[in-house]
Write a protein that holds these residues in place. Structure first.
Motif, PDB file in Angstrom:
ATOM      1  N   ALA A   1      35.111  50.699  30.696  1.00 37.03           N
ATOM      2  CA  ALA A   1      35.811  50.860  29.408  1.00 37.03           C
ATOM      3  C   ALA A   1      35.674  49.631  28.503  1.00 37.03           C
TER       4      ALA A   1
ATOM      5  N   THR B   1      35.597  48.964  24.032  1.00 34.62           N
ATOM      6  CA  THR B   1      36.768  48.448  23.301  1.00 34.62           C
ATOM      7  C   THR B   1      36.342  47.907  21.926  1.00 34.62           C
ATOM      8  N   GLU B   2      35.125  47.369  21.835  1.00 41.46           N
ATOM      9  CA  GLU B   2      34.677  46.852  20.523  1.00 41.46           C
ATOM     10  C   GLU B   2      34.330  47.988  19.564  1.00 41.46           C
TER      11      GLU B   2
ATOM     12  N   PHE C   1      41.672  50.563  30.164  1.00 41.94           N
ATOM     13  CA  PHE C   1      42.758  51.111  30.994  1.00 41.94           C
ATOM     14  C   PHE C   1      43.676  50.033  31.553  1.00 41.94           C
ATOM     15  N   ARG C   2      43.079  48.895  31.982  1.00 46.59           N
ATOM     16  CA  ARG C   2      43.890  47.972  32.799  1.00 46.59           C
ATOM     17  C   ARG C   2      44.056  46.584  32.185  1.00 46.59           C
TER      18      ARG C   2
ATOM     19  N   TRP D   1      46.601  52.509  30.917  1.00 49.90           N
ATOM     20  CA  TRP D   1      47.446  52.603  32.139  1.00 49.90           C
ATOM     21  C   TRP D   1      48.551  51.557  32.139  1.00 49.90           C
TER      22      TRP D   1
ATOM     23  N   HIS E   1      32.018  59.805  35.642  1.00 49.97           N
ATOM     24  CA  HIS E   1      33.349  60.396  35.466  1.00 49.97           C
ATOM     25  C   HIS E   1      33.347  61.513  34.438  1.00 49.97           C
TER      26      HIS E   1
ATOM     27  N   SER F   1      34.026  46.250  33.320  1.00 50.03           N
ATOM     28  CA  SER F   1      34.779  47.074  34.266  1.00 50.03           C
ATOM     29  C   SER F   1      35.571  46.169  35.195  1.00 50.03           C
ATOM     30  N   SER F   2      36.810  46.582  35.495  1.00 51.55           N
ATOM     31  CA  SER F   2      37.632  45.803  36.449  1.00 51.55           C
ATOM     32  C   SER F   2      37.196  46.121  37.877  1.00 51.55           C
TER      33      SER F   2
ATOM     34  N   ASN G   1      32.682  40.418  32.280  1.00 54.30           N
ATOM     35  CA  ASN G   1      33.993  41.034  32.124  1.00 54.30           C
ATOM     36  C   ASN G   1      34.990  39.971  31.688  1.00 54.30           C
ATOM     37  N   MET G   2      35.833  40.304  30.663  1.00 50.29           N
ATOM     38  CA  MET G   2      36.790  39.306  30.154  1.00 50.29           C
ATOM     39  C   MET G   2      37.728  38.809  31.250  1.00 50.29           C
TER      40      MET G   2
HETATM   41  N1  APR Z   1      34.117  42.293  26.646  1.00 48.54           N
HETATM   42  C1  APR Z   1      34.219  42.019  27.977  1.00 48.54           C
HETATM   43  N2  APR Z   1      35.150  42.581  28.801  1.00 48.54           N
HETATM   44  C2  APR Z   1      36.024  43.431  28.228  1.00 48.54           C
HETATM   45  C3  APR Z   1      36.000  43.757  26.851  1.00 48.54           C
HETATM   46  C4  APR Z   1      34.993  43.133  26.041  1.00 48.54           C
HETATM   47  N3  APR Z   1      34.891  43.381  24.731  1.00 48.54           N
HETATM   48  N4  APR Z   1      37.021  44.627  26.598  1.00 48.54           N
HETATM   49  C5  APR Z   1      37.650  44.847  27.770  1.00 48.54           C
HETATM   50  N5  APR Z   1      37.052  44.138  28.746  1.00 48.54           N
HETATM   51  C6  APR Z   1      37.386  44.154  30.179  1.00 48.54           C
HETATM   52  C7  APR Z   1      38.873  44.140  30.484  1.00 48.54           C
HETATM   53  O1  APR Z   1      39.322  42.808  30.646  1.00 48.54           O
HETATM   54  C8  APR Z   1      38.945  44.933  31.793  1.00 48.54           C
HETATM   55  O2  APR Z   1      38.970  44.076  32.931  1.00 48.54           O
HETATM   56  O3  APR Z   1      36.921  45.406  30.661  1.00 48.54           O
HETATM   57  C9  APR Z   1      37.655  45.752  31.832  1.00 48.54           C
HETATM   58  C10 APR Z   1      37.910  47.245  31.813  1.00 48.54           C
HETATM   59  O4  APR Z   1      38.509  47.581  33.044  1.00 48.54           O
HETATM   60  P1  APR Z   1      39.363  48.918  33.122  1.00 48.54           P
HETATM   61  O5  APR Z   1      40.295  48.992  31.945  1.00 48.54           O
HETATM   62  O6  APR Z   1      39.933  48.989  34.508  1.00 48.54           O
HETATM   63  O7  APR Z   1      38.299  50.076  32.918  1.00 48.54           O
HETATM   64  P2  APR Z   1      37.257  50.636  33.986  1.00 48.54           P
HETATM   65  O8  APR Z   1      36.874  49.574  34.950  1.00 48.54           O
HETATM   66  O9  APR Z   1      36.173  51.280  33.205  1.00 48.54           O
HETATM   67  O10 APR Z   1      38.131  51.770  34.740  1.00 48.54           O
HETATM   68  C11 APR Z   1      37.443  52.576  35.664  1.00 48.54           C
HETATM   69  O11 APR Z   1      39.422  53.957  35.851  1.00 48.54           O
HETATM   70  O12 APR Z   1      41.121  55.258  35.010  1.00 48.54           O
HETATM   71  C12 APR Z   1      39.851  55.272  35.503  1.00 48.54           C
HETATM   72  O13 APR Z   1      38.344  56.940  35.005  1.00 48.54           O
HETATM   73  C13 APR Z   1      38.904  55.787  34.466  1.00 48.54           C
HETATM   74  O14 APR Z   1      36.558  55.240  34.225  1.00 48.54           O
HETATM   75  C14 APR Z   1      37.862  54.684  34.341  1.00 48.54           C
HETATM   76  C15 APR Z   1      38.019  53.952  35.649  1.00 48.54           C
END
Ligand code: APR
Length: 233
Positions: free
Chosen positions: A18, A22-23, A29-30, A36, A113, A180-181, A205-206
């Motif tokens: 995700a 975001t940009e 999500f997290r 979430w 997904h 992704s987290s 990942n941030m």
């Molecule tokens: N640059 C770098 N990192 C970023 C940015 C950015 N611009 N924006 C957000 N992040 C990081 C956040 O800090 C976070 O750790 O991206 C990560 C997204 O992690 P999640 O929100 O957990 O999303 P994801 O890993 O895709 O979740 C996996 O969970 O709920 C389910 O099905 C849903 O596909 C999703 C899955």
């Protein structure tokens, strides 16, 4: 190092979450502003919710369908599509359901997904465009409820996407995680399989992920969009 590995690698696979979108304006999500953090996924993104909590389920997913129609891929998505065309990367495995990689021109995309771009009837399986939700049409001609063609918690991943993601992961000599987290199985196993298979693993990942210790390089001081633009120059 990522720049060097990108130029040297023979088979580069990019794995997105995700944070890749975001940009574009979509929430993740997290992280602190994530979906979430406001809602309990087990109560909203699950088959139980589809049965016991239909109106909240529909409201939540109608919002998300509106989001993927309103927002667009950003420069980072287009750079990845261009890199595929130029043979710099070979494929994308995504957990995202926004369809932005394909909209930006990427061809080899495994959607682990599913996608918010389509709906299907929970009873008869008939496929509809997600425009139905925009038009507040929630039921199939058979009377069954229409739900987004995404994987809800408790459902199994689409076989063909999973198989192609596994095949790509096993061919990779460079595996790059973008945004992704890595907290959801089985999607979060692909970076480990790549690494165990001898690939270099880079996590962009941030925030810290569960598998940072496993990576050859962690980049957490730059947003994905800016990093991709820098690498693209
Ligand atoms: N640059 C770098 N990192 C970023 C940015 C950015 N611009 N924006 C957000 N992040 C990081 C956040 O800090 C976070 O750790 O991206 C990560 C997204 O992690 P999640 O929100 O957990 O999303 P994801 O890993 O895709 O979740 C996996 O969970 O709920 C389910 O099905 C849903 O596909 C999703 C899955």
């Amino acid at each position: 190092m990522l720049k060097k590995w990108l130029n040297e690698s023979n088979y580069t696979v990019v794995f997105t979450g995700a944070g890749m979108s975001t940009e574009s304006g979509l929430p993740d999500f997290r992280s602190s502003k994530g979906l979430w953090k406001q809602k309990d996924p087990s109560k909203i993104a699950s088959t139980e919710a589809l049965n016991d909590n239909v109106s909240e389920f529909i409201d939540f997913y109608r919002e998300r369908v509106l989001g993927v129609k309103e927002y667009k891929p950003h420069k980072g998505h287009y750079i990845l599509a261009d890199w595929e065309k130029r043979g710099k990367i070979q494929s994308i495995i995504t957990q995202n359901v926004d369809g932005f990689h394909q909209q930006a021109g990427s061809k080899q995309v495994a959607e682990l997904h599913g996608t918010l771009q389509k709906l299907h009837c929970q009873s008869c399986g008939k496929v509809y465009s997600s425009e139905e939700y925009i038009n507040q049409e929630y039921y199939c001609s058979c009377g069954g409820i229409l739900r987004p063609s995404i994987i809800l918690f408790g459902e199994t991943l689409p076989r063909d996407a999973f198989q192609s993601a596994l095949a790509e992961t096993e061919k990779a000599d460079l595996f790059i995680v973008l945004g992704s987290s890595l907290s959801v199985t089985p999607a979060n196993q692909f970076p480990l399989i790549a690494k165990d298979n001898g690939a270099k693993l880079v996590i962009v990942n941030m925030e810290q992920t569960e598998f940072d210790y496993y990576a050859d390089q962690v980049i957490n001081e730059k947003e994905i969009g800016a990093l991709l633009e820098e690498l693209d120059k």
